[in-house]
Design an enzyme around this catalytic site. Sequence first.
Site, PDB file in Angstrom:
ATOM      1  N   ASP A  17       0.852  -1.191   0.000  1.00 41.80           N
ATOM      2  CA  ASP A  17       0.000   0.000   0.000  1.00 41.80           C
ATOM      3  C   ASP A  17       0.891   1.245   0.000  1.00 41.80           C
ATOM      4  OD1 ASP A  17      -3.211   0.580   1.073  1.00 41.80           O
ATOM      5  OD2 ASP A  17      -1.738   2.220   1.083  1.00 41.80           O
TER       6      ASP A  17
ATOM      7  N   HIS B 216     -10.335  -4.801  -3.067  1.00 43.33           N
ATOM      8  CA  HIS B 216      -8.984  -5.103  -2.600  1.00 43.33           C
ATOM      9  C   HIS B 216      -9.018  -5.516  -1.145  1.00 43.33           C
ATOM     10  CE1 HIS B 216      -9.850  -0.798  -2.223  1.00 43.33           C
ATOM     11  NE2 HIS B 216      -9.150  -0.833  -1.093  1.00 43.33           N
ATOM     12  N   LEU B 217      -8.141  -6.430  -0.833  1.00 44.34           N
ATOM     13  CA  LEU B 217      -7.997  -6.920   0.538  1.00 44.34           C
ATOM     14  C   LEU B 217      -6.755  -6.257   1.138  1.00 44.34           C
ATOM     15  CD1 LEU B 217      -8.135 -10.680   1.497  1.00 44.34           C
ATOM     16  CD2 LEU B 217      -6.169  -9.293   2.123  1.00 44.34           C
TER      17      LEU B 217
END
Length: 112
Positions: A30, A98-99
Site C-alpha cells: 500500500d 482489494h484486501l
Amino acid sequence: MDDCIFCKIAQGKIPAKRLAEDADMLAFPDVEPQAPVHVLVIPKKHVPSLHDVQDWSLVGRMHALALKVARDQGIADSGFRVLINTGADGVQTVGHVHLHLLGGRTMLWPPG
Ligand code: DGP
C-alpha cells in the site's frame, strides 16, 4: 477499466512492487502504509466492490495469497489483520475490490 488505478497496477502501467501474484490476483505494498506491513491483494480483473463479486472462490484465494505474503513478510506468527473496506461507511476509496493485509504491530480494536 481505463481509469482504474488498480487495473493499471495489475497491467504494469503504474509501478508497484509485485510481492506475489498468479494468473488472477496480485499483491503489492500500500502506498499509504498504516502498519509496518501493509499489503493490498487485488483481482487482476476489474471488480468494483464486494457487491460485484461473482466468483466467490476468488475472494477465498485472495485470502490464501494474503497468508502467503504474511508468511513471506515474517508476520504470520506474530499475527495480522485482513479486511476489505466496502462502500462509503467502510471508507472504500478505490473502486476496485482489494484486501488489506496489515501487521508488524498490534492492531487496534475496535478499528475506529
Ligand atoms: P481503501 O480505503 O480500502 O479503498 O484503500 C485504498 C488503498 O489504496 C489506500 O490505503 C491507499 C492505496 N492506494 C491508492 N492508490 C495507490 C497506488 O497508486 N499505489 C498503491 N500501491 N496503493 C495505492
